[in-house]
Scaffold this motif. Sequence first.
Motif: not given
Length: 619
Positions: A147-163, A213-214
């Motif tokens: 879950t930690t690995v998956a949530l890290i990916v979720g955080a990265v996707l969220t941080a970049l979703s507005g670019r 989606s994230t």
Amino acid sequence: MDIAGKTAVVTGAAVGIGRAIAARLGAAGAAVVVADLDAAGGEQTRALIGPTARFVQVDLRDDDAVRELMACRPQILVNNAGGGAVLQPCFPDASVERWTASLDVNLRAPMLTTQLAIPRMRANPCGWHHSVMTRPPVAAFAARPVTTVALIVGAVLTALSGRYGYHRDELYFVVAGRHLSWGYVDQPPLTPFIARVSTAVFGDTVMGLRVLSTLSTVATIVVVALIAREFGSERRGQILAAVCAAVSGFVLGVGHLVSTATYDLLAWMLIGLFAVKLLRTGDGRWWLALGVTAGIALENKYLVVLPIGALFVSLLIVGPRGVLRSWWLLAGVAVAGLIALPNVLWQFQHDWPQLKVAGGISEDDGTENRIMFVPLQILQLSPFLVPVWIAGFRRIWRELPWARPVALAYPVLCVIVLAAGGKSYYALPLLLVLVAAGCEPTLRWIERHRVVAVVGLTLTALTSAVFTLPVLPASAADFVIPVNKEQGEQIGWPAFAASVADAWDRIPPGDRSTATLFSGNYGEAGALVRYGPGHGLPSPYSPHMSFWDWARPPDTNTGPVLLVEIERTPIFESYFRDCEQVGTIDSIVANDEDGTALVLCSAPAEAWSTLWPKVRQFY
């Protein structure tokens, strides 16, 4: 096979799969011996089956107790007991006593019960078929690190979703979500519905649109780890499976955007998980889970029939065909059909437009898709993951014969996609299943090549991020567009609308009330719906995909027509009078919109009600 009156011993039958197997045998008329250390659970299973069953409390670590159990001389033996619970919380903390207990339950007991059962089976004078089944156990799920690995990916996707900005497909989905229906020309209703929900709950912005989606991608990574667990991976193997999924270009690419492929990927992974569970346990009830998942997936995209079809073909080729002889299979098919029925009826009522779209894809792109199929199988997931999924295929074929249909389904699916001229990513999800299977042999390789493994993992993560996520400045996206054109389709839409507005201003103010803004492409039409009002533009019309259904210009629009064409087409312009190019879209990157022609015509050649059926485009 008639098992009525036959004696069946099922170990570990107090709960879960063991209880399900015992109940199924009892329902078929067998005299079931429920064997377990758990007295309360064992009695519940016995009561569930009825008077033909009896419960025997047995400690499988005790050889004498095992011999006493097998004195009933069963014709059917199911070695279900096992697992890694005696080694919890983890191996480094396990005592020698716990290690020995685990070996006794998982290895020694099945060996002894099988040895004691074989003489009776050999001595059978009637030729009746006797059976021994040892169910492979699975390890505990490494929930926290996965879950930690998956949530890290979720955080990265969220941080970049507005670019960058909206993708052309996302602009279309947002408009489709405002016209909710059980179907659209090019797709079922699920993705537009999700787009509607996401923007309603999290805000009508590009970041708000991509929240669900994230979350879907986070869930996908967890499911890949669960598949690895079903293949026998312990804690480290499950974590590696999650990491491999997390750094793969395909997972990151579809996770960053809202697309049908985003939710398709999660559905395919769930189908893979349930299929592996079905094959590992032989429990036909997993067909029901497969049916529910397939039915929901069919409301998103019809591609889900491909992996299921490939799995069926593989089962017929290598078996076990017994899982096909189940009423649960029919129940699963019925449930899938019931869930998918609203969209099927919509397609039927509208003359199956989605088949026309699929035909257009095959006709226009089929040759290119076939040429690029193999290279993209390597590139889109990640070249660095190729050894992992090859190892997964080999491991299944050599060490996990019960799972061979899953391995064979991938090449079968590749043949189907190549024959149909489909896109390369249609087969990628099954590669993730093979990646999950390949994590155990990969771990053994990593033990001998730690430095190489760290470098490879780092390169995988970096290349996947650069080519699938908006980490580069928008002006530098041309570097990655030749490999991943979807990056370019997120750039330049506000400027695009501004250029269209400049061309619209060429129309005299007095003529604008009867003028028409006409876009030949669904993505450009979606962008004009989104950004046009800010520039004083009217609602656009488009003959492309479902835009044709949503609105057509009124016949009172007899004035000028501003055509937005990716490339000028004389046949298309013949529907209008006195056409002249008045502008060109100059994008900062080499995307599909770069060079789009803005063509101003004096009027439609005939009434819009007559013209509209002639200009429709399905692809």
